[in-house]
Design a protein around this motif. Sequence first.
Motif, PDB file in Angstrom:
ATOM      1  N   ASP A 180      14.265   4.253   4.600  1.00 16.36           N
ATOM      2  CA  ASP A 180      13.509   4.835   3.485  1.00 16.36           C
ATOM      3  C   ASP A 180      13.338   3.773   2.403  1.00 16.36           C
ATOM      4  OD1 ASP A 180      12.422   6.239   1.385  1.00 16.36           O
ATOM      5  OD2 ASP A 180      13.872   7.880   1.461  1.00 16.36           O
ATOM      6  N   PRO A 181      12.103   3.323   2.135  1.00 20.92           N
ATOM      7  CA  PRO A 181      11.906   2.276   1.139  1.00 20.92           C
ATOM      8  C   PRO A 181      12.237   2.727  -0.282  1.00 20.92           C
ATOM      9  CG  PRO A 181       9.800   3.087   1.925  1.00 20.92           C
ATOM     10  CD  PRO A 181      10.846   3.735   2.769  1.00 20.92           C
ATOM     11  N   LEU A 182      12.361   4.039  -0.501  1.00 26.08           N
ATOM     12  CA  LEU A 182      12.670   4.568  -1.835  1.00 26.08           C
ATOM     13  C   LEU A 182      14.119   5.045  -1.953  1.00 26.08           C
ATOM     14  CD1 LEU A 182       9.374   6.605  -2.362  1.00 26.08           C
ATOM     15  CD2 LEU A 182       9.955   4.381  -3.344  1.00 26.08           C
ATOM     16  N   ARG A 183      14.983   4.621  -1.037  1.00 18.04           N
ATOM     17  CA  ARG A 183      16.348   5.154  -0.997  1.00 18.04           C
ATOM     18  C   ARG A 183      17.124   4.897  -2.282  1.00 18.04           C
ATOM     19  NH1 ARG A 183      15.823   1.156   2.596  1.00 18.04           N
ATOM     20  NH2 ARG A 183      17.079  -0.720   2.428  1.00 18.04           N
ATOM     21  N   TYR A 184      16.957   3.742  -2.906  1.00 12.76           N
ATOM     22  CA  TYR A 184      17.692   3.447  -4.135  1.00 12.76           C
ATOM     23  C   TYR A 184      17.125   4.233  -5.318  1.00 12.76           C
ATOM     24  CZ  TYR A 184      19.608  -0.341  -1.357  1.00 12.76           C
ATOM     25  OH  TYR A 184      20.227  -1.066  -0.372  1.00 12.76           O
ATOM     26  N   ASP A 185      15.831   4.471  -5.302  1.00 13.21           N
ATOM     27  CA  ASP A 185      15.191   5.226  -6.372  1.00 13.21           C
ATOM     28  C   ASP A 185      15.551   6.707  -6.266  1.00 13.21           C
ATOM     29  OD1 ASP A 185      13.527   2.780  -7.140  1.00 13.21           O
ATOM     30  OD2 ASP A 185      13.014   3.106  -5.036  1.00 13.21           O
ATOM     31  N   LYS A 186      15.622   7.209  -5.043  1.00 14.12           N
ATOM     32  CA  LYS A 186      16.033   8.596  -4.818  1.00 14.12           C
ATOM     33  C   LYS A 186      17.501   8.780  -5.184  1.00 14.12           C
ATOM     34  CE  LYS A 186      12.593   9.615  -1.271  1.00 14.12           C
ATOM     35  NZ  LYS A 186      12.361   9.896   0.167  1.00 14.12           N
ATOM     36  N   ALA A 187      18.325   7.761  -4.932  1.00 13.01           N
ATOM     37  CA  ALA A 187      19.742   7.825  -5.301  1.00 13.01           C
ATOM     38  C   ALA A 187      19.893   7.911  -6.820  1.00 13.01           C
ATOM     39  CB  ALA A 187      20.483   6.610  -4.757  1.00 13.01           C
ATOM     40  N   LEU A 188      18.991   7.295  -7.552  1.00 14.92           N
ATOM     41  CA  LEU A 188      18.987   7.375  -9.016  1.00 14.92           C
ATOM     42  C   LEU A 188      18.755   8.815  -9.463  1.00 14.92           C
ATOM     43  CD1 LEU A 188      19.198   5.228 -11.284  1.00 14.92           C
ATOM     44  CD2 LEU A 188      16.711   5.127 -11.275  1.00 14.92           C
ATOM     45  N   ILE A 189      17.810   9.493  -8.811  1.00 12.94           N
ATOM     46  CA  ILE A 189      17.529  10.904  -9.095  1.00 12.94           C
ATOM     47  C   ILE A 189      18.755  11.749  -8.754  1.00 12.94           C
ATOM     48  CG2 ILE A 189      16.151  12.895  -8.359  1.00 12.94           C
ATOM     49  CD1 ILE A 189      13.791  10.849  -7.990  1.00 12.94           C
ATOM     50  N   ASP A 190      19.347  11.481  -7.590  1.00 16.15           N
ATOM     51  CA  ASP A 190      20.533  12.234  -7.172  1.00 16.15           C
ATOM     52  C   ASP A 190      21.673  12.103  -8.177  1.00 16.15           C
ATOM     53  OD1 ASP A 190      19.420  13.285  -4.862  1.00 16.15           O
ATOM     54  OD2 ASP A 190      20.171  11.673  -3.587  1.00 16.15           O
ATOM     55  N   GLY A 211       0.801  -1.212   0.000  1.00 13.43           N
ATOM     56  CA  GLY A 211       0.000   0.000   0.000  1.00 13.43           C
ATOM     57  C   GLY A 211       0.841   1.273   0.000  1.00 13.43           C
ATOM     58  N   THR A 212       2.047   1.192  -0.537  1.00 11.26           N
ATOM     59  CA  THR A 212       2.952   2.340  -0.537  1.00 11.26           C
ATOM     60  C   THR A 212       2.720   3.195  -1.761  1.00 11.26           C
ATOM     61  OG1 THR A 212       4.603   1.002   0.584  1.00 11.26           O
ATOM     62  CG2 THR A 212       5.385   3.015  -0.463  1.00 11.26           C
ATOM     63  N   ASN A 213       2.517   4.485  -1.553  1.00 12.92           N
ATOM     64  CA  ASN A 213       2.409   5.426  -2.658  1.00 12.92           C
ATOM     65  C   ASN A 213       3.809   5.949  -2.933  1.00 12.92           C
ATOM     66  OD1 ASN A 213       2.027   7.517  -4.425  1.00 12.92           O
ATOM     67  ND2 ASN A 213       0.523   8.580  -3.184  1.00 12.92           N
ATOM     68  N   TYR A 214       4.363   5.627  -4.072  1.00 16.16           N
ATOM     69  CA  TYR A 214       5.714   6.063  -4.400  1.00 16.16           C
ATOM     70  C   TYR A 214       5.740   7.250  -5.347  1.00 16.16           C
ATOM     71  CZ  TYR A 214       4.602   3.077  -8.374  1.00 16.16           C
ATOM     72  OH  TYR A 214       3.983   2.503  -9.441  1.00 16.16           O
ATOM     73  N   LEU A 215       4.654   7.546  -6.038  1.00 17.86           N
ATOM     74  CA  LEU A 215       4.658   8.627  -7.020  1.00 17.86           C
ATOM     75  C   LEU A 215       4.844   9.995  -6.368  1.00 17.86           C
ATOM     76  CD1 LEU A 215       1.858   7.428  -9.473  1.00 17.86           C
ATOM     77  CD2 LEU A 215       4.341   7.224  -9.733  1.00 17.86           C
ATOM     78  N   GLU A 216       4.076  10.295  -5.355  1.00 20.81           N
ATOM     79  CA  GLU A 216       4.186  11.617  -4.716  1.00 20.81           C
ATOM     80  C   GLU A 216       5.519  11.812  -3.997  1.00 20.81           C
ATOM     81  OE1 GLU A 216       2.427  14.467  -5.089  1.00 20.81           O
ATOM     82  OE2 GLU A 216       1.432  13.283  -6.625  1.00 20.81           O
ATOM     83  N   PRO A 217       6.004  10.829  -3.215  1.00 18.48           N
ATOM     84  CA  PRO A 217       7.305  11.029  -2.568  1.00 18.48           C
ATOM     85  C   PRO A 217       8.454  11.238  -3.566  1.00 18.48           C
ATOM     86  CG  PRO A 217       6.151   9.230  -1.513  1.00 18.48           C
ATOM     87  CD  PRO A 217       5.355   9.603  -2.726  1.00 18.48           C
ATOM     88  N   LEU A 218       8.443  10.499  -4.681  1.00 17.19           N
ATOM     89  CA  LEU A 218       9.505  10.677  -5.671  1.00 17.19           C
ATOM     90  C   LEU A 218       9.406  12.041  -6.347  1.00 17.19           C
ATOM     91  CD1 LEU A 218       9.818   7.156  -7.351  1.00 17.19           C
ATOM     92  CD2 LEU A 218      11.372   8.247  -5.727  1.00 17.19           C
ATOM     93  N   LYS A 219       8.192  12.467  -6.618  1.00 17.16           N
ATOM     94  CA  LYS A 219       7.983  13.779  -7.231  1.00 17.16           C
ATOM     95  C   LYS A 219       8.476  14.884  -6.291  1.00 17.16           C
ATOM     96  CE  LYS A 219       4.223  16.633  -9.059  1.00 17.16           C
ATOM     97  NZ  LYS A 219       2.794  16.627  -9.393  1.00 17.16           N
ATOM     98  N   THR A 220       8.090  14.800  -5.035  1.00 15.76           N
ATOM     99  CA  THR A 220       8.503  15.791  -4.037  1.00 15.76           C
ATOM    100  C   THR A 220      10.018  15.815  -3.902  1.00 15.76           C
ATOM    101  OG1 THR A 220       6.422  15.513  -2.839  1.00 15.76           O
ATOM    102  CG2 THR A 220       8.263  16.467  -1.615  1.00 15.76           C
ATOM    103  N   TYR A 221      10.628  14.649  -3.864  1.00 14.92           N
ATOM    104  CA  TYR A 221      12.077  14.557  -3.722  1.00 14.92           C
ATOM    105  C   TYR A 221      12.784  15.188  -4.919  1.00 14.92           C
ATOM    106  CZ  TYR A 221      16.634  12.577  -2.615  1.00 14.92           C
ATOM    107  OH  TYR A 221      17.964  12.416  -2.311  1.00 14.92           O
ATOM    108  N   LEU A 222      12.321  14.867  -6.124  1.00 12.99           N
ATOM    109  CA  LEU A 222      12.941  15.421  -7.326  1.00 12.99           C
ATOM    110  C   LEU A 222      12.826  16.949  -7.337  1.00 12.99           C
ATOM    111  CD1 LEU A 222      12.627  13.854 -10.847  1.00 12.99           C
ATOM    112  CD2 LEU A 222      13.029  16.248 -10.512  1.00 12.99           C
TER     113      LEU A 222
END
Length: 192
Positions: free
Chosen positions: A172-182, A73-84
């Motif tokens: 952070d369950p999105l740590r690898y995805d956020k690292a991709l953005i970084d 039930g994790t929403n990943y779209l909004e957190p990734l958008k906010t992070y970017l």
Amino acid sequence: MKRMTGIHPCSLMALLVIGTAGGLAPVATASAAPSPAVAVGEPVPGARVTVNYVNPEEFSEVKEFGQQDRFNGTNYLEPLKTYLIERATKMLPAGDRLEVSITDIKLAGGYEPWHGAQLMHVRFMKDIYPPRMDLSFKLIGSNGEVLREGSRKLRNLGYLQSGAAARTTDSDPLRYDKALIDSWLRRGPENL
């Protein structure tokens, strides 16, 4: 409902019922200025960085696991958008704007339901499940001129060994995805 310190939720509900039955109206708070209505996914007027998702229902992640990650039930779209938006805003020179359209996402890791019911909701981080993100962008200078534009396929095939996610928290369950953005933004605006 979470339990609040000092008052039980049932007691709170009873107080609310008594207060409204006795003719007491809830107190309304006034804000200094009404916030403009902006639909989810639409760019905010005047924002230096805008991010939109192009057909998110067609993303690789959605096709495989569901838009809200059906297992957790994790929403990943909004957190990734906010992070970017946060990271790109810090990188941009004053007056410049960045418009990003994300066309595909596949989050790091994958589910392996064949391990049984107790592990059905565990996302396994293995080299065979690298994070991926496809996007197009437009960097616009303070004078309105397009400085750079293009498409990128962000990948990190060695995401588990690269240490790229070391700057984020382990929880952070999105740590690898956020690292991709970084890793994309770290090149700076002149090398996007």
